[in-house]
Design a protein around this motif. Sequence first.
Motif, PDB file in Angstrom:
ATOM      1  N   GLY A 112       0.815  -1.204   0.000  1.00 31.55           N
ATOM      2  CA  GLY A 112       0.000   0.000   0.000  1.00 31.55           C
ATOM      3  C   GLY A 112       0.849   1.253   0.000  1.00 31.55           C
ATOM      4  O   GLY A 112       1.668   1.470  -0.895  1.00 31.55           O
ATOM      5  N   LEU A 113       0.668   2.095   1.005  1.00 28.87           N
ATOM      6  CA  LEU A 113       1.417   3.347   1.115  1.00 28.87           C
ATOM      7  C   LEU A 113       2.565   3.241   2.107  1.00 28.87           C
ATOM      8  O   LEU A 113       3.006   4.245   2.671  1.00 28.87           O
TER       9      LEU A 113
ATOM     10  N   MET B  39       0.880   9.575   4.730  1.00 28.54           N
ATOM     11  CA  MET B  39      -0.405  10.031   5.249  1.00 28.54           C
ATOM     12  C   MET B  39      -1.095  10.888   4.193  1.00 28.54           C
ATOM     13  O   MET B  39      -0.458  11.739   3.566  1.00 28.54           O
ATOM     14  N   LEU B  40      -2.415  10.692   4.040  1.00 29.63           N
ATOM     15  CA  LEU B  40      -3.203  11.468   3.091  1.00 29.63           C
ATOM     16  C   LEU B  40      -4.142  12.405   3.834  1.00 29.63           C
ATOM     17  O   LEU B  40      -4.383  12.251   5.039  1.00 29.63           O
ATOM     18  N   ASP B  41      -4.674  13.394   3.114  1.00 24.61           N
ATOM     19  CA  ASP B  41      -5.624  14.310   3.728  1.00 24.61           C
ATOM     20  C   ASP B  41      -6.947  13.597   3.984  1.00 24.61           C
ATOM     21  O   ASP B  41      -7.114  12.408   3.680  1.00 24.61           O
ATOM     22  N   ALA B  42      -7.919  14.334   4.549  1.00 25.37           N
ATOM     23  CA  ALA B  42      -9.182  13.711   4.943  1.00 25.37           C
ATOM     24  C   ALA B  42      -9.917  13.102   3.761  1.00 25.37           C
ATOM     25  O   ALA B  42     -10.650  12.117   3.916  1.00 25.37           O
ATOM     26  N   ASP B  43      -9.727  13.666   2.575  1.00 29.39           N
ATOM     27  CA  ASP B  43     -10.400  13.149   1.385  1.00 29.39           C
ATOM     28  C   ASP B  43      -9.595  12.061   0.682  1.00 29.39           C
ATOM     29  O   ASP B  43     -10.069  11.491  -0.315  1.00 29.39           O
ATOM     30  N   GLY B  44      -8.380  11.796   1.160  1.00 31.45           N
ATOM     31  CA  GLY B  44      -7.535  10.813   0.512  1.00 31.45           C
ATOM     32  C   GLY B  44      -7.053  11.239  -0.854  1.00 31.45           C
ATOM     33  O   GLY B  44      -6.660  10.395  -1.669  1.00 31.45           O
ATOM     34  N   ALA B  45      -7.046  12.553  -1.100  1.00 29.96           N
ATOM     35  CA  ALA B  45      -6.708  13.047  -2.430  1.00 29.96           C
ATOM     36  C   ALA B  45      -5.266  13.489  -2.565  1.00 29.96           C
ATOM     37  O   ALA B  45      -4.745  13.557  -3.680  1.00 29.96           O
TER      38      ALA B  45
END
Length: 728
Positions: free
Chosen positions: A229-230, A252-258
């Motif tokens: 994965g990441l 780590m991604l932002d709340a929207d996973g964008a």
Amino acid sequence: MRHEGGARSVAFRKPASWPLRLRVFLFFALIALGAIVVIVGALVYLANALAPERIDPLVLAGVAAVFGIVGVTTWVWLKFDENVARPLVAIAADVRTAVHARISGTPPSVASGRYLGLLAPAVAEFTAALDSARREVDAAVAAATAEAERERRHLEAVLRDLHDGVVICTLDHEVLLYNRRALEILGREGELGLARPLTDSLEPRVLEHALERLLDRFHKGRHVIHRDGLGLLLVGATRRETARVRGRMTLMLDADGAAPVGYVVSFDDVTETLAAGIARDRLLADTVSDIRERVAALSLAGGLVETDAPPAPEDLAVVRRALAVEPQAIGARLDRLEAVASDILAGAWPMAVTQSTTLFSLLEKRRSADAAPRRFTVDGAPVWLVCDSASIVDLLDRLTQRIAAASEVSRFRLCAQTDDGQARLLVRFPAPPPPPAQLAAWLGETVCEGPGAVTGEDVLARHRTEIWCVADGEGGARLEMPLARAAEDETPIAKAATPLAERPEFYDFGLLRSFVPSRFDDRALRALTFVVFDTETTGLDPGGGDEIVSIAGVRIVNNRVLTGEIFNRLVDPERPIPAVATKVHGITDAMVAGAEPARHVLPRFRRFVGDAVLVAHNAAFDLAALRKRQGEAGVTFDRPVLDTVLLGAHLFGQDASLTLDALATRFGIVIPLEARHTALGDSLATAEVLLKLVPLLEADGVRTLADARAVSDKQARLRRKMAAQVGG
């Protein structure tokens, strides 16, 4: 425009920004000047209208009137300044402090406003209402955030107690969070801290390479189908290669996973594991190579014997020598391999620092189901041990149980002794010692039942020790078991703070002007990282030979004191500490014996400071002490610096008391008695004062570092001028 210190120079101030007392003075001066102009105009008019012989008395009367008006006006102005202007200024300063620094209670200046009519009671009512409203708001906010705070504490507890180190960073490697284990591994020299780059602690090449791989995986969308994965494996070393770490980096991604916003690194110190693995592999390789050569020699000797023809005398000598030497060499090599393997196995077993009295207390509470009644008495002082406490207690429980059953004794005396750095556990009992064969049989028994059960011999092997029983006194015996003793720096008991000292309030504020303009000048005060520090010396004249004996510092990040990021060191001044200095700060020659000198401590403190802004109370003295030894230490203390004395003088005036105790009292800061007059205690108190000063400075228009340096420079000039006048 900016002068060499980076502060703004102001040629003219608008009347609206003039101090109240100056404007009141100008008002009375204008009244006096107007009256004088009227009198002079009247005298001129009368001089032209009257006869010459009548002018002299008229001029004399006019001069007397002028002096009278000036005198009366001056007297009225002084009274007005004392009873109106000064109380108004004091009330304004205290109200501003109450509003912006959140100080509760009636301002002390209200009592001086007795001639201001309803103003003073109104101010008291206002501050009381403000304090009450704040309490209500604070209670509502506290109730609304209680659940979130509990969740945060749970998360902090989990992170704190994790065996692996955990660090969360931005994409620029700026540290946002770390746990205690990460600090143990990476923070040995003080580099790890909030708002500091992780690349100061770990190899930058390894971090940047791993982050580039993860970002590439994310932007190409391969993380969706990738097995990891990441995340990916991370193996590297600390910045100065004091430890090897192995772990995992996860994006780590932002709340929207964008979009990526940062990364998490979890890791552990594998220095000893790698070293043991390398030693094991090298030993195995050497052993295999050596045995192969010796087996080849034995094979050759066997081949010579198996020939049909009788071997020649010289061949027979080779065979005899091979049969005599090679088996012994192979046996010795295997013995060495077995010993090293045993050491590796024992070293791999987790050990912890434990106090002997803790072991004895656990043994006393242990009650095996089939055990005979036993009573334990503990003698002697406690000793810190390095051992697996659970298996040691299991072993002692089993042995005392067997002794009690075999010898029909119930009383045991327990103690720990030290001898040449080694510790020994002693168990005395009033019965003859059991036969060695019996003791060996007991050691062969399983000391605890269930999965993973081990024998007493296994416990001894883990600890690379042995146990024996000998006669002790009249009809008694004692068990003896050596164990590793913990080093002094391994014991988990914190030492008490060293008492430290006061100093005169001012030294040489010209030192504060030596800094070049900073790239942080336009940053808001609240956005800056500060290191608040304090030093103690052998005397009050660094330029005359006095040296640092103690230095401490604490970091402020995001307007919060980080009590977990502290620098605190005693320093060897490499000269005797005068008795008069010891009488002031309490540090003796014995206390600094064995401490590192300034040339070794200052580089560590400079790394602790990093890119932060330095802050101190009476900073010029501390700067002089630091800069005196910076050359031989190979560092430069060229960071911007702020002084809480000068900032306080700007807000409260030159006439106000600006000692650390006075500012702390003004802001309601309680300095514990045991912390006062210590470098660390004074640093923490100064940090709290700075946090109270910042909102007051912002309310006064001092919002950036450049603004703070400008007002500090102005106050320094005023103080130098006042000192020159007093000296003259």
